[in-house]
Design an enzyme around this catalytic site. Structure first.
Site, PDB file in Angstrom:
ATOM      1  N   ARG A 296      24.752  -2.030   1.095  1.00  0.00           N
ATOM      2  CA  ARG A 296      24.918  -3.409   1.587  1.00  0.00           C
ATOM      3  C   ARG A 296      23.696  -3.562   2.477  1.00  0.00           C
ATOM      4  O   ARG A 296      23.965  -4.245   3.786  1.00  0.00           O
ATOM      5  CB  ARG A 296      26.168  -3.653   2.302  1.00  0.00           C
ATOM      6  CG  ARG A 296      27.415  -3.248   1.222  1.00  0.00           C
ATOM      7  CD  ARG A 296      28.505  -4.147   2.000  1.00  0.00           C
ATOM      8  NE  ARG A 296      29.834  -3.864   1.063  1.00  0.00           N
ATOM      9  CZ  ARG A 296      30.881  -3.222   1.856  1.00  0.00           C
ATOM     10  NH1 ARG A 296      30.780  -2.867   3.014  1.00  0.00           N
ATOM     11  NH2 ARG A 296      31.902  -2.797   0.989  1.00  0.00           N
TER      12      ARG A 296
ATOM     13  N   ARG B  12      25.307  -9.013   6.080  1.00  0.00           N
ATOM     14  CA  ARG B  12      25.684  -9.684   7.183  1.00  0.00           C
ATOM     15  C   ARG B  12      25.185  -8.985   8.672  1.00  0.00           C
ATOM     16  O   ARG B  12      25.399  -9.845   9.573  1.00  0.00           O
ATOM     17  CB  ARG B  12      27.327  -9.770   7.302  1.00  0.00           C
ATOM     18  CG  ARG B  12      27.674 -10.864   6.121  1.00  0.00           C
ATOM     19  CD  ARG B  12      29.203 -11.143   6.467  1.00  0.00           C
ATOM     20  NE  ARG B  12      30.044  -9.947   5.734  1.00  0.00           N
ATOM     21  CZ  ARG B  12      31.297  -9.702   5.626  1.00  0.00           C
ATOM     22  NH1 ARG B  12      31.945 -10.845   6.737  1.00  0.00           N
ATOM     23  NH2 ARG B  12      31.762  -8.611   5.232  1.00  0.00           N
TER      24      ARG B  12
ATOM     25  N   ARG C  89      22.672 -17.634   4.723  1.00  0.00           N
ATOM     26  CA  ARG C  89      24.119 -17.761   4.261  1.00  0.00           C
ATOM     27  C   ARG C  89      24.872 -18.876   4.808  1.00  0.00           C
ATOM     28  O   ARG C  89      25.799 -19.377   4.207  1.00  0.00           O
ATOM     29  CB  ARG C  89      25.016 -16.423   4.643  1.00  0.00           C
ATOM     30  CG  ARG C  89      26.345 -16.259   4.294  1.00  0.00           C
ATOM     31  CD  ARG C  89      26.606 -16.075   2.797  1.00  0.00           C
ATOM     32  NE  ARG C  89      28.058 -15.916   2.546  1.00  0.00           N
ATOM     33  CZ  ARG C  89      28.864 -16.847   2.574  1.00  0.00           C
ATOM     34  NH1 ARG C  89      28.482 -18.165   2.423  1.00  0.00           N
ATOM     35  NH2 ARG C  89      30.317 -16.345   2.092  1.00  0.00           N
TER      36      ARG C  89
ATOM     37  N   ASP D 202      26.883  -8.885  -6.811  1.00  0.00           N
ATOM     38  CA  ASP D 202      28.380  -8.453  -6.402  1.00  0.00           C
ATOM     39  C   ASP D 202      28.828  -8.104  -7.770  1.00  0.00           C
ATOM     40  O   ASP D 202      28.653  -8.237  -8.605  1.00  0.00           O
ATOM     41  CB  ASP D 202      29.231  -9.699  -5.910  1.00  0.00           C
ATOM     42  CG  ASP D 202      30.438  -9.226  -5.463  1.00  0.00           C
ATOM     43  OD1 ASP D 202      31.451  -9.241  -6.033  1.00  0.00           O
ATOM     44  OD2 ASP D 202      30.623  -8.852  -4.068  1.00  0.00           O
TER      45      ASP D 202
ATOM     46  N   TYR E  23      40.641  -5.308  -9.371  1.00  0.00           N
ATOM     47  CA  TYR E  23      40.540  -6.492  -8.768  1.00  0.00           C
ATOM     48  C   TYR E  23      40.975  -7.734  -9.601  1.00  0.00           C
ATOM     49  O   TYR E  23      41.644  -8.399  -9.155  1.00  0.00           O
ATOM     50  CB  TYR E  23      39.039  -6.952  -8.626  1.00  0.00           C
ATOM     51  CG  TYR E  23      38.526  -6.189  -7.236  1.00  0.00           C
ATOM     52  CD1 TYR E  23      38.618  -6.971  -5.958  1.00  0.00           C
ATOM     53  CD2 TYR E  23      37.335  -5.282  -7.135  1.00  0.00           C
ATOM     54  CE1 TYR E  23      38.248  -6.499  -4.730  1.00  0.00           C
ATOM     55  CE2 TYR E  23      37.021  -4.711  -5.780  1.00  0.00           C
ATOM     56  CZ  TYR E  23      37.517  -5.291  -4.743  1.00  0.00           C
ATOM     57  OH  TYR E  23      36.877  -5.030  -3.364  1.00  0.00           O
TER      58      TYR E  23
END
Length: 364
Positions: A30, A34, A43, A81, A157
């Site tokens: 990652r 963020r 973003r 992703d 998921y």
């Protein structure tokens, strides 16, 4: 075929192939994320999957940490992703802020709603375009990693409808509908194979498979439901590349929480590198794999909140644990034991990279 700039830093690829290196190559899961202010700025104007589906935006975000940490970081990983595969199979996935599936799979009959034959070029071509653009944008500075989620993690998921603490719905399928579960897992694995091959053709130089929920399975259930699909992926990718006369590239498997399976994975899973979480000592992992594969990891990501002294201490200890008897690092890619989290100070990440350079260097 696109002509890419020549690679100037192959440290990652040499370590992945099991070679001794002058220091450990380093990147973090990652890393385009963020915690970076430049990521948050971009973003703010774009929805998450809009970025994934827009090659120019995905390329820009992939390159952000390479620009910021130029000379310190040894790999880039395409911004995408793991849940683009369920989307390609016909499921709706939203990100608000975590992933959610408005219409999850509830019973095996729901599998008929999925696309049975996924054309990855049509459904996921935007990832391939982003990879090609990023390879050009990197100008050979570091290799580019492509990736996908593992079938068990994606299956969970798709059935849970998002993340879960208990995985009751997904495990109900395993225990109540074992044959239907295996069929769906294999269906997902086939899409993974085609997706990863497409990424190599687009320019990816190493592949990583993320089995983020592997640790939610018992050793027996991992061997029954996850491991066969992981082997199916490594075998399928290598066969398809060979059939198309495309050179093999290294493959990494990160089965988080499945340290109980390290010995079996090292023996015949078909992967060159095994990722480690922070719940196993590197010296123990090294003994278990016995030189059969390279290793990646494995500092606890939360150490990055502990300040520079804590980071340096943890890195120094990790480097010592990964070195061999002669004090050299070999077949090790320095990384965290999971993805970096959003609140980390980017300057503390820089310090982490600097400490890896310092403490993993070969003694002169």
């Amino acid at each position: 075929m696109v002509e890419f700039p020549p690679l100037r830093n192959d440290l990652l690829l040499r370590a992945a192939r099991g070679e001794k290196t002058e220091r450990a190559p380093v990147w973090i899961m990652r890393q385009a994320g963020r915690y970076l202010p430049e990521f948050r700025a971009l973003r703010a104007d774009h929805e998450f999957f809009e970025i994934c589906r827009t090659p120019e935006l995905a390329t820009e975000i992939t390159l952000q940490p390479i620009r910021r940490y130029s000379g310190l970081i040894d790999a880039s990983i395409i911004f995408s992703d793991i849940l683009v595969i369920p989307q390609a199979m016909g499921m709706e996935v939203l990100m608000n802020p975590g992933p959610s599936f408005p219409d999850p799979l509830n019973v095996p009959a729901d599998v008929s709603k999925l696309r049975q034959n996924v054309d990855v070029e049509k459904e996921l071509g935007y990832v391939f375009k982003a990879i090609t653009q990023t390879r050009i944008g990197l100008k050979g500075e570091v290799p580019l990693i492509g990736f996908c989620g593992a079938p068990w993690t994606l299956f969970a998921y798709m059935i849970e409808g998002g993340g879960s603490k208990t995985f009751t719905k997904a495990k109900t399928w395993l225990f109540k509908y074992p044959e239907e579960s295996k069929a769906l897992l294999l269906q997902i694995a086939d899409v993974c194979v085609d997706f990863l091959v497409g990424q190599v053709k687009a320019g990816a130089q190493l592949l990583q498979v993320f089995d983020s929920w592997a640790g939610e399975l018992s050793p027996l259930d991992f061997s029954l439901f996850s491991l066969p699909t992981l082997k199916h992926i490594s075998k399928g990718v290598r066969e398809k590349l060979s059939n198309q006369s495309i050179p093999e590239i290294p493959m990494t498997l990160f089965a988080k929480g499945a340290n109980y399976a390290l010995g079996e994975l090292a023996k015949d899973s078909g992967y060159d590198v095994l990722g480690l979480d922070w719940c196993i000592e590197p010296s123990v992992a090294r003994k278990i794999v016995d030189g059969k594969v390279a290793l990646q990891g494995n500092m606890d990501p939360n150490v990055l909140y502990g300040g520079r002294e804590a980071i340096e201490s943890a890195v120094k200890r990790m480097c010592e644990e990964f070195k061999d008897g002669s004090g050299e690092v070999g077949a090790w890619i320095a990384n965290l034991g999971h993805g970096i989290t959003p609140g980390v100070d980017p300057e503390d990440v820089r310090w982490f990279f600097e400490c890896i350079h310092k403490y993993s260097a070969r003694k002169q």
